[in-house]
Enzyme design. Structure first.
Site, PDB file in Angstrom:
ATOM      1  CG  ASP A  11       3.107  11.657  10.840  1.00 30.92           C
ATOM      2  OD1 ASP A  11       2.426  10.601  10.884  1.00 30.92           O
ATOM      3  OD2 ASP A  11       4.096  11.653  10.200  1.00 30.92           O
TER       4      ASP A  11
ATOM      5  CD  GLU B 295       2.959   7.182   6.459  1.00 33.89           C
ATOM      6  OE1 GLU B 295       3.093   6.297   5.484  1.00 33.89           O
ATOM      7  OE2 GLU B 295       2.863   8.246   6.300  1.00 33.89           O
TER       8      GLU B 295
END
Lengths: 476, 476
Positions: free
Chosen positions: B100, B166
């Site tokens: 991400d 994250e």
């Protein structure tokens, strides 16, 4: 000799319903000066007020103030100035009030529609502007009407100055007052403002003093942008740390101002002044109720009132540029601006106070040995005001209070500022009296603002009675 | 014996364009975990990554993490776990990364389209996620492919764990890692994470330590509601004054923590540790550039790096509930919440530190003799992490750096925290290495994020070389 006021008082009682109806019409106009979209309503309110004054036989002018600063697409609402009476044998009293109001929405938590005057069974008249300041403004009009209908000669010449921007900083008014001091307001003998409140709910007061306010910013800057405290913590001088240390040097937890050169300027308490405190209707329970807590610095009434009225105080308002939201953010703010202000009292001098404050902050910052950059300055300053409560303007009002309310008024000051008071005093050079109509529970800027019917009706009597005593009071 | 890596290196160079093409495809998927509307793109990115891994012959699983806490309408994106190789004679290395990215809009100030990988003539590859963390994640895939095409045996078994949250607090990952530590990750011999950056732009580093963070709130409350400083200034204990005094007792302008019981917990500097600092590529000019100012506490590099890496620091972040906007507001805030945090280091204990901090604040508050109410608490705490840079995991990486970059790496720590590092260490009980690919100027969370082509290509060589040295390194 006490004036004969019985006919006037009876007429006020007889016209009570009509006077409430007049207030209802005024409250129904949402003259919110802070909301651009309501500006036409503010203007409408000014026009309505002017029409009412004309119908009572006053000479009325709507004076434009030009464009609103920083909002050039908006015209400021006009100042309504009026004169009632031109008898050179009479004293001339200049009265001030405002016809604009604070914002209000039912959804803010009002129990009633804010712009519908609503009476309850306790005689409370709820509505935005009821007590601040439409009730008192209409008080002067009602006093004129009751004199006319009672066939009682009006005892003074009345000059009126009603503005429409009070709740938005009285934009443009100071210049107007200064410009008209030698013109429209030229024959003023004294000034009376009815735009404050009793100290409590039962005892009337006359207000003879207000504190001033010097507002400061303390800007400390270091890095070019906010930093991550993980990456940079421990390596750079942090502006927040410096401001926290400077803040801690300004005032202690008991409210003592730690800046040298401030308390030295404060006028000593005289015996005359001290005597005014003994009978004042104020208890620590009143203060605890206002605070919603018992976190008072002083344990008794007299030092508390003196702290509010005649000693300076320093409040830390907050910090701009730091993390201020809920949650946890690991930021090192790059530039923070601490804000604080000092409430000033006689005989503090604005410039001398500013010099003492700025020098002290600079000295304390130097002691920190920080590599950050300091910029401390006074953002704005407004002077304190104290009038002589021995002036005929006050003694007339005191006699009127005794006559209407059956009790000698408290002579009070206030902790906050009403800047127009000082402007009128300085511009006209005359004594200014603050003669409140409403009480401490009226909630002027809150939801459910109200004016008690009793305060309104007796207040109309008081304003008229005051003018009669003014006419008789010897020169002081 | 140094492994023969020439064939592998040549293959990486030959495949350079294909590897950049792979990164281009990854960057084109806007897998922004913080934006609900982009969740399908995050999932698409996970699926794409899984497909790439499968095409390289890895065993791949997409592991669901359930609903997103506090956003129950959203499914968390899956963790992509994969295994490449099952040779019990080889060491097994667990690698972590995330697929991400941070939010990005061209209108934020990007010079190029954030989700179109754009190379400039200086070899900079601009695009959101290029360096954080799609480049490093694809580095492992590229290393596998280059081994295959070069016909070089893959030197270890590779376990991969790539998450998709994250940039939004790694929701759900800690529990997953702990649950799989004895299962999917059971035969892990060491862990390698490529998700941080070189200290500068020229010299590679291996990172063996991170500071922890204990975050505190100091709430002081007094009156029931905000007060007007004119009316109440001088009569009540003001919460802001108390917080300012407490803040000033925590840390001085030179960053020294004033709380007893903190510095006593800090591990002494050993000769071994000290020796790591002498050759580190870092200058005060680097720091001045990062800060955008010269407001550093220390004058030289070593105490500065030690302040960042191995000593605690305390930062005052801000105050919730006070006046924080531009302008001048004369408010006495009724309740203010000071926020500060301490970056923690070995051998500080979270509970012992919290106890020392809270007790100190309570003691200092008692000294103020304020009637206000104090509530001080730790909002969250994350432990520091330090690995042994003498472990074979590090010595293998150091040899790989020398081989690829021709220079011995700096052994660095970081001032901030990467919580997953500690989770992997605690869950697997194995040594964890942080092996960065990008450099300090990559702008991971900023506009114009980039990864230098050189760092990408040489980084792929480095990851592969590291695995070869891992295979040869004797047990430590």
């Amino acid at each position: 000799m006490a004036p004969n006021l019985d006919g006037y008082f009876k007429q006020v009682d007889d016209l009570g319903d009509a006077f409430i109806e007049r207030l209802r019409k005024a409250v129904a106009i949402p003259s919110i000066s802070a909301e651009d979209a309501r500006r036409p309503d503010v203007v409408r309110m000014g026009n309505w007020l002017a029409a009412e004054l004309k119908s009572l036989g006053a000479e009325v002018e709507l004076r434009p103030l030009g464009k609103q600063p920083h909002k050039e697409h908006l015209e400021l609402p006009p100042v309504v100035v009026a004169r009632y009476g031109r008898d050179t044998a009479k004293r001339t009293i200049l009265v001030y009030g405002h016809y604009d109001v604070q914002p209000a929405e039912k959804s803010d938590g009002w129990a009633t529609e804010p712009f519908e005057l609503t009476l309850d069974d306790k005689g409370r008249m709820f509505g935005r502007g009821s007590t601040d300041d439409k009730g008192p403004v209409l008080g002067w009009l009602n006093a004129i009407e009751a004199h006319q209908k009672a066939g009682v000669d009006f005892p003074v010449n009345l000059l009126m100055c009603f503005e429409g921007m009070e709740e938005y900083g009285s934009e443009g008014l100071d210049d107007f007052i200064r410009a008209e001091a030698g013109k429209y307001f030229a024959d003023t003998d004294a000034v009376c403002i009815s735009d404050n409140y009793w100290l409590g709910t039962e005892k009337p007061c006359l207000t003879y003093g207000l504190r001033g306010c010097n507002y400061y910013s303390v800007e400390v800057s270091g890095p070019a942008a906010d930093l991550h405290s993980g990456v940079f913590g421990g390596q750079a001088h942090e502006p927040m740390t410096d401001v926290a240390h400077l803040f801690s040097k300004l005032v202690d937890s008991k409210g003592n101002i730690l800046i040298p050169g401030i308390s030295e300027q404060v006028a000593p308490v005289t015996a005359d002044e001290e005597s005014l405190y003994s009978s004042i209707a104020f208890t620590m329970a009143n203060l605890h109720e206002s605070l919603g807590s018992k976190t008072t610095i002083h344990e008794t009434e007299k030092p508390t009132l003196m702290a509010r009225w005649r000693y300076p105080s320093l409040s830390l308002h907050g910090i701009e540029g730091a993390f201020a939201s809920p949650g946890a953010k690991t930021v090192i703010p790059a530039k923070v601006i601490g804000k604080f202000s000092i409430r000033t009292v006689p005989d503090m001098d604005i410039d001398k106070t500013n010099a003492a404050v700025i020098k002290y902050i600079q000295d304390e910052f130097a002691k920190l040995n920080s590599k950050n950059t300091l910029k401390a300055e006074c953002m704005h300053a407004g002077k304190w005001w104290v009038a002589s409560p021995k002036h005929w303007n006050f003694s007339a009002a005191a006699k009127a209070v005794e006559r209407v309310w059956g009790v000698a008024p408290d002579f009070t000051r206030e902790g906050g500022s009403i800047p127009v008071t000082l402007t009128f005093e300085e511009a006209t050079g005359k004594n200014v009296l603050l003669l409140p109509m409403g009480s401490s529970t009226d909630g002027a800027h809150s939801i459910n603002e109200k004016l008690d019917k009793r305060n309104y009706i007796e207040g109309i009597k008081l304003l008229g009675a005051y003018l009669h005593y003014v006419a008789e009071e010897p020169q002081t």
